[in-house]
Motif scaffolding. Structure first.
Motif, PDB file in Angstrom:
ATOM      1  N   GLU A 261       2.916 -32.626 -76.002  1.00 29.71           N
ATOM      2  CA  GLU A 261       2.752 -31.293 -75.398  1.00 29.71           C
ATOM      3  C   GLU A 261       2.361 -31.415 -73.916  1.00 29.71           C
ATOM      4  OE1 GLU A 261      -0.139 -28.636 -77.255  1.00 29.71           O
ATOM      5  OE2 GLU A 261       1.236 -27.016 -76.732  1.00 29.71           O
TER       6      GLU A 261
ATOM      7  N   SER B  99       4.674 -31.507 -81.050  1.00 27.36           N
ATOM      8  CA  SER B  99       3.500 -32.332 -80.786  1.00 27.36           C
ATOM      9  C   SER B  99       2.456 -32.041 -81.845  1.00 27.36           C
ATOM     10  CB  SER B  99       2.951 -32.003 -79.393  1.00 27.36           C
ATOM     11  OG  SER B  99       1.886 -32.863 -79.062  1.00 27.36           O
TER      12      SER B  99
ATOM     13  N   ALA C  57       4.687 -42.209 -78.213  1.00 28.47           N
ATOM     14  CA  ALA C  57       4.616 -43.128 -79.350  1.00 28.47           C
ATOM     15  C   ALA C  57       3.319 -43.913 -79.299  1.00 28.47           C
ATOM     16  CB  ALA C  57       5.804 -44.101 -79.308  1.00 28.47           C
TER      17      ALA C  57
ATOM     18  N   GLY D 113       8.625 -46.180 -80.024  1.00 25.33           N
ATOM     19  CA  GLY D 113       9.390 -45.064 -79.463  1.00 25.33           C
ATOM     20  C   GLY D 113      10.895 -45.223 -79.560  1.00 25.33           C
TER      21      GLY D 113
ATOM     22  N   SER E  28      -0.771 -34.062 -81.989  1.00 26.86           N
ATOM     23  CA  SER E  28      -2.109 -34.276 -81.435  1.00 26.86           C
ATOM     24  C   SER E  28      -2.173 -34.023 -79.930  1.00 26.86           C
ATOM     25  CB  SER E  28      -2.606 -35.690 -81.763  1.00 26.86           C
ATOM     26  OG  SER E  28      -1.706 -36.672 -81.319  1.00 26.86           O
TER      27      SER E  28
HETATM   28  C1  LIG Z   1       2.635 -39.777 -89.386  1.00 27.81           C
HETATM   29  C2  LIG Z   1       2.683 -40.567 -88.103  1.00 27.81           C
HETATM   30  C3  LIG Z   1       3.603 -41.585 -87.967  1.00 27.81           C
HETATM   31  C4  LIG Z   1       3.669 -42.324 -86.784  1.00 27.81           C
HETATM   32  N1  LIG Z   1       4.626 -43.300 -86.652  1.00 27.81           N
HETATM   33  C5  LIG Z   1       4.738 -44.000 -85.482  1.00 27.81           C
HETATM   34  C6  LIG Z   1       5.778 -44.953 -85.298  1.00 27.81           C
HETATM   35  O1  LIG Z   1       6.615 -45.186 -86.160  1.00 27.81           O
HETATM   36  N2  LIG Z   1       5.844 -45.633 -84.126  1.00 27.81           N
HETATM   37  C7  LIG Z   1       4.929 -45.410 -83.118  1.00 27.81           C
HETATM   38  O2  LIG Z   1       5.038 -46.043 -82.067  1.00 27.81           O
HETATM   39  N3  LIG Z   1       3.938 -44.497 -83.257  1.00 27.81           N
HETATM   40  C8  LIG Z   1       3.819 -43.774 -84.415  1.00 27.81           C
HETATM   41  N4  LIG Z   1       2.844 -42.806 -84.554  1.00 27.81           N
HETATM   42  C9  LIG Z   1       1.940 -42.533 -83.441  1.00 27.81           C
HETATM   43  C10 LIG Z   1       2.401 -41.314 -82.646  1.00 27.81           C
HETATM   44  O3  LIG Z   1       3.746 -41.463 -82.230  1.00 27.81           O
HETATM   45  C11 LIG Z   1       1.513 -41.152 -81.418  1.00 27.81           C
HETATM   46  O4  LIG Z   1       0.182 -40.957 -81.803  1.00 27.81           O
HETATM   47  C12 LIG Z   1       1.966 -40.016 -80.519  1.00 27.81           C
HETATM   48  O5  LIG Z   1       1.369 -40.172 -79.253  1.00 27.81           O
HETATM   49  C13 LIG Z   1       1.615 -38.645 -81.090  1.00 27.81           C
HETATM   50  O6  LIG Z   1       2.115 -37.642 -80.233  1.00 27.81           O
HETATM   51  P1  LIG Z   1       1.521 -36.155 -80.256  1.00 27.81           P
HETATM   52  O7  LIG Z   1       0.134 -36.215 -79.699  1.00 27.81           O
HETATM   53  O8  LIG Z   1       2.456 -35.381 -79.370  1.00 27.81           O
HETATM   54  O9  LIG Z   1       1.553 -35.673 -81.660  1.00 27.81           O
HETATM   55  C14 LIG Z   1       2.762 -42.051 -85.725  1.00 27.81           C
HETATM   56  C15 LIG Z   1       1.835 -41.015 -85.889  1.00 27.81           C
HETATM   57  C16 LIG Z   1       1.786 -40.272 -87.041  1.00 27.81           C
HETATM   58  C17 LIG Z   1       0.813 -39.149 -87.191  1.00 27.81           C
END
Ligand SMILES: Cc1cc2nc3c(=O)[nH]c(=O)nc-3n(C[C@H](O)[C@H](O)[C@H](O)COP(=O)(O)O)c2cc1C
Length: 154
Positions: free
Chosen positions: A17, A11, A97, A101, A13
Motif C-alpha cells: 500500500e 496489501s 516480498a 518476489g 500489512s
Molecule cells: C501468507 C503469506 C505468504 C507469504 N509468502 C511469501 C513468499 O512466498 N515469498 C516471499 O518473499 N514473501 C512471502 N510473504 C511475505 C510477504 O510477501 C511480505 O511480508 C510483504 O511485504 C507483505 O506485503 P503487504 O504489507 O503489502 O501485505 C508471505 C506473507 C504471507 C502473509
C-alpha cells in the motif's frame, strides 16, 4: 486528450500500500496535464476500471510464491468481461516480498499476456521493509507511465 491511469493493488500489512501511494503520487505530478490517475484496492476494482484505463500499474505482495489471492481474484473477475475489448494496455508492476518476489512476477506476466497487457518496464521488487529508495523508484514508475501516456508513447 485525457489519458487514464489505473493503479490496482492489494496489501495485507501495508507495505504494498505504501508503494501504491508513492506510485500514485508520481502519476499525479502537477507537471503532467491530462492524466487522470485512479487508485483502487484489487477487491474494489473491476472490468469497467480496466476498460476506462489507458495504462495500468499492478501492486501485490508475494504470497506462497504467487501474487496475493485478492490480486488473482481481480484477474479472475475481469478476464472474460474485457476479453477482446482492450488492445495491448501498457502496464508495469510493483511487488512487496519477504525475500523473493519472482514467483509473483512470473504469475502476473503469464496472465498479463492473455489480456493482452504490454509490460513497459522491469518490475520493482521490494524485499523486506519498504525503503525511501524503493518509494522513490515507485514515484518514478508512476511518473514514467503517466508521462509516456501523456506524450502518446504508449
Ligand atoms: C501468507 C503469506 C505468504 C507469504 N509468502 C511469501 C513468499 O512466498 N515469498 C516471499 O518473499 N514473501 C512471502 N510473504 C511475505 C510477504 O510477501 C511480505 O511480508 C510483504 O511485504 C507483505 O506485503 P503487504 O504489507 O503489502 O501485505 C508471505 C506473507 C504471507 C502473509
Amino acid at each position: 486528450m485525457q489519458r487514464n491511469l489505473l493503479i490496482v493493488y492489494h496489501s495485507q500489512s501495508g507495505r504494498t500500500e505504501s508503494m501504491a501511494h508513492a506510485v500514485h503520487e508520481g502519476a499525479s505530478d502537477p507537471l503532467l496535464e491530462g492524466i487522470e490517475p485512479r487508485m483502487l484496492r484489487a477487491s474494489a476494482a473491476g472490468p469497467d476500471d480496466l476498460l476506462w484505463a489507458h495504462g495500468l500499474l499492478i501492486g501485490t505482495p508475494e504470497n506462497f510464491g504467487y501474487m496475493s489471492g485478492a490480486m488473482k481474484d481481480f484477474f479472475d473477475r475481469t478476464f472474460y468481461p474485457v476479453e477482446g475489448r482492450i488492445q495491448s494496455l501498457p502496464y508495469a508492476m510493483f511487488i512487496s516480498a519477504g525475500n523473493d518476489g519472482t514467483g509473483a512476477v512470473r504469475a502476473i506476466r503469464r496472465i498479463a499476456n492473455g489480456y493482452p497487457l504490454q509490460e513497459i518496464q522491469e518490475p520493482i521488487i521490494a524485499r523486506g521493509d519498504v525503503t525511501p529508495e524503493v518509494l522513490e523508484r515507485c514515484r518514478e514508475l508512476g511518473m514514467t507511465l503517466a508521462a509516456g501516456l501523456e506524450a502518446g508513447i504508449y
